[in-house]
Design an enzyme around this catalytic site. Structure first.
Site, PDB file in Angstrom:
ATOM      1  N   ASP A  10       0.987  -1.175  -0.051  1.00 58.37           N
ATOM      2  CA  ASP A  10       0.133  -0.092   0.059  1.00 58.37           C
ATOM      3  C   ASP A  10       1.066   1.250  -0.053  1.00 58.37           C
ATOM      4  OD1 ASP A  10      -2.149   1.740   0.641  1.00 58.37           O
ATOM      5  OD2 ASP A  10      -1.282   1.818   2.664  1.00 58.37           O
ATOM      6  N   ASP A  12      -0.108   5.128   1.030  1.00 60.51           N
ATOM      7  CA  ASP A  12      -0.064   5.998   1.904  1.00 60.51           C
ATOM      8  C   ASP A  12      -0.216   5.610   3.442  1.00 60.51           C
ATOM      9  OD1 ASP A  12      -0.407   8.554   0.384  1.00 60.51           O
ATOM     10  OD2 ASP A  12      -2.483   7.459  -0.341  1.00 60.51           O
ATOM     11  N   GLY A  53      -9.726  10.678  -2.902  1.00 61.34           N
ATOM     12  CA  GLY A  53      -9.694  12.005  -2.657  1.00 61.34           C
ATOM     13  C   GLY A  53     -10.870  12.613  -3.156  1.00 61.34           C
ATOM     14  N   LYS A  82      -5.632  19.759  -6.195  1.00 60.36           N
ATOM     15  CA  LYS A  82      -4.894  19.194  -4.887  1.00 60.36           C
ATOM     16  C   LYS A  82      -3.833  18.206  -5.148  1.00 60.36           C
ATOM     17  CE  LYS A  82      -4.698  15.472  -2.087  1.00 60.36           C
ATOM     18  NZ  LYS A  82      -4.647  14.004  -2.379  1.00 60.36           N
ATOM     19  N   THR A 120      -5.218   3.481  -3.393  1.00 61.79           N
ATOM     20  CA  THR A 120      -6.355   4.197  -3.943  1.00 61.79           C
ATOM     21  C   THR A 120      -5.871   5.831  -4.263  1.00 61.79           C
ATOM     22  OG1 THR A 120      -6.839   5.315  -1.641  1.00 61.79           O
ATOM     23  CG2 THR A 120      -7.742   3.130  -2.193  1.00 61.79           C
ATOM     24  N   ASN A 125       0.883  10.759  -7.820  1.00 55.37           N
ATOM     25  CA  ASN A 125       1.156  10.768  -6.470  1.00 55.37           C
ATOM     26  C   ASN A 125       2.191   9.565  -5.944  1.00 55.37           C
ATOM     27  OD1 ASN A 125      -0.541  13.131  -6.213  1.00 55.37           O
ATOM     28  ND2 ASN A 125      -1.741  11.958  -5.003  1.00 55.37           N
ATOM     29  N   ASP A 180      -1.623  -0.489   5.978  1.00 53.95           N
ATOM     30  CA  ASP A 180      -1.535   0.262   7.563  1.00 53.95           C
ATOM     31  C   ASP A 180      -2.956   0.410   7.782  1.00 53.95           C
ATOM     32  OD1 ASP A 180      -2.001   2.199   5.431  1.00 53.95           O
ATOM     33  OD2 ASP A 180      -2.004   3.733   7.082  1.00 53.95           O
TER      34      ASP A 180
HETATM   35  C1  XBP Z   1      -4.891   6.420   1.194  1.00 50.56           C
HETATM   36  C2  XBP Z   1      -6.201   7.165   0.457  1.00 50.56           C
HETATM   37  C3  XBP Z   1      -6.141   8.373  -0.374  1.00 50.56           C
HETATM   38  C4  XBP Z   1      -5.244   9.511   0.171  1.00 50.56           C
HETATM   39  C5  XBP Z   1      -5.474  10.679  -0.811  1.00 50.56           C
HETATM   40  O1  XBP Z   1      -4.505   5.491   0.218  1.00 50.56           O
HETATM   41  O2  XBP Z   1      -7.302   6.893   0.769  1.00 50.56           O
HETATM   42  O3  XBP Z   1      -7.222   8.553  -0.775  1.00 50.56           O
HETATM   43  O4  XBP Z   1      -5.769   9.804   1.388  1.00 50.56           O
HETATM   44  O5  XBP Z   1      -5.065  10.287  -1.990  1.00 50.56           O
HETATM   45  P1  XBP Z   1      -3.656   4.086   0.243  1.00 50.56           P
HETATM   46  P2  XBP Z   1      -6.136  10.861  -3.339  1.00 50.56           P
HETATM   47  O6  XBP Z   1      -4.523   3.194  -0.480  1.00 50.56           O
HETATM   48  O7  XBP Z   1      -2.270   4.473  -0.423  1.00 50.56           O
HETATM   49  O8  XBP Z   1      -3.739   4.095   1.522  1.00 50.56           O
HETATM   50  O9  XBP Z   1      -6.355  12.337  -3.019  1.00 50.56           O
HETATM   51  O10 XBP Z   1      -5.225  10.861  -4.426  1.00 50.56           O
HETATM   52  O11 XBP Z   1      -7.143   9.792  -3.754  1.00 50.56           O
HETATM   53 MG    MG Z   2      -2.870   3.137   3.279  1.00 45.93          MG
END
Ligand code: XBP
Ligand code: MG
Length: 250
Positions: A10, A12, A53, A82, A120, A125, A180
């Site tokens: 993953d 973020d 997002g 953003k 996601t 990014n 996470d």
């Molecule tokens: C976490 C998310 C993402 C980010 C924002 O993604 O839910 O939406 O918070 O990114 P991950 P965007 O699966 O990597 O934990 O604004 O580009 O969606």
């Molecule tokens: Mg994550």
């Protein structure tokens, strides 16, 4: 011989603690578009339950404020701004990879084990984060990428993990996911992929009972990680391919 054929990360919260940067970028975008909105830490933690997002902005207006004034095109426009802002902030280089991430990514590449991404967030990014942390050529360390809008349903739906499996021709039993969040864990488990959780700042209070292991982070030989829950002891104090294989062998 490693049993693991692919390690799927993953982004973020897992590769790095990026959510504070996303939050700042969202708030900067709201100011740019004259919206009187400010997401603080507590509110953003709640809003993170909505993955993606654009989906998060739409949910905030419609379900949280209870007044949908923005049309879909405006949400897309704000989110585009953003994303540019997020890229700028990440390029400043303040965000570092979490402990053990670079070591495990390189160990897998050296051993001929694939490394993939299932997230996601958007492809742009990912590139911004990988360029800022692993430098030029960093993206080559990831052989399969499942990102953002490439699938119809974001986490906790299994779509992004299923896409990674099918794009790389991997079997779920040969894969392990590093996540996470509870939403990420459910996405991976619904795709039948075992999952190791490294809780992040925003997700540390979530329920990870169904995970195969929960470790404070992937750890380094010089700074061991704490095994919070798991089916295999973390004797060396850090997560490596051998430990992941032991986990899959159970
Ligand atoms: C976490 C998310 C993402 C980010 C924002 O993604 O839910 O939406 O918070 O990114 P991950 P965007 O699966 O990597 O934990 O604004 O580009 O969606
Ligand atoms: Mg994550």
């Amino acid at each position: 011989m490693s049993k693991v054929k692919v390690v799927i990360f993953d982004v973020d919260g897992t590769l790095a603690e990026t959510e504070e940067v996303h939050r700042q970028a969202f708030n900067d975008a709201f100011r740019q578009f004259d919206l009187p909105w400010e997401w603080d830490f507590q509110l953003y933690r709640e809003l993170l339950q909505v993955t993606g997002g654009k989906e998060r902005i739409a949910y905030y207006e419609r379900d949280f404020l209870g007044q949908a004034v923005l049309g879909y095109e405006q949400v897309v426009e704000i989110h585009k701004w953003k994303t540019r802002r997020y890229e700028e902030l990440i390029a400043s280089g303040d965000v570092k990879l979490r402990p053990g991430v670079e070591r495990l990514v390189r160990e897998a590449n050296d051993a001929g084990v694939s490394v993939a991404i299932a997230t996601t967030t958007s492809y742009e990014n990912i590139v911004a984060l990988v360029d800022a942390t692993l430098g030029q050529g960093g993206m080559e360390l990831f052989q399969v990428i499942g990102a953002g809008d490439a699938v119809p349903h974001k986490k906790p739906a299994p779509d992004v993990y299923l896409k990674v499996l099918s794009d790389g021709a991997f079997r779920p039993a040969d894969a392990v996911a590093i996540e996470d969040s509870r939403n990420g864990m459910l996405s991976s488990l619904t795709a039948q992929i075992p999952v190791v959780i490294t809780p992040s700042r925003y997700t540390e209070n979530e329920n990870f009972d169904e995970a195969h292991a929960v470790v404070s982070n992937l750890g380094e030989p010089s700074s061991p990680s704490l095994l919070i829950a798991g089916r295999v002891a973390l004797d060396r104090g850090y997560v490596d391919l051998q430990w992941l294989s032991d986990l899959l062998n159970l």
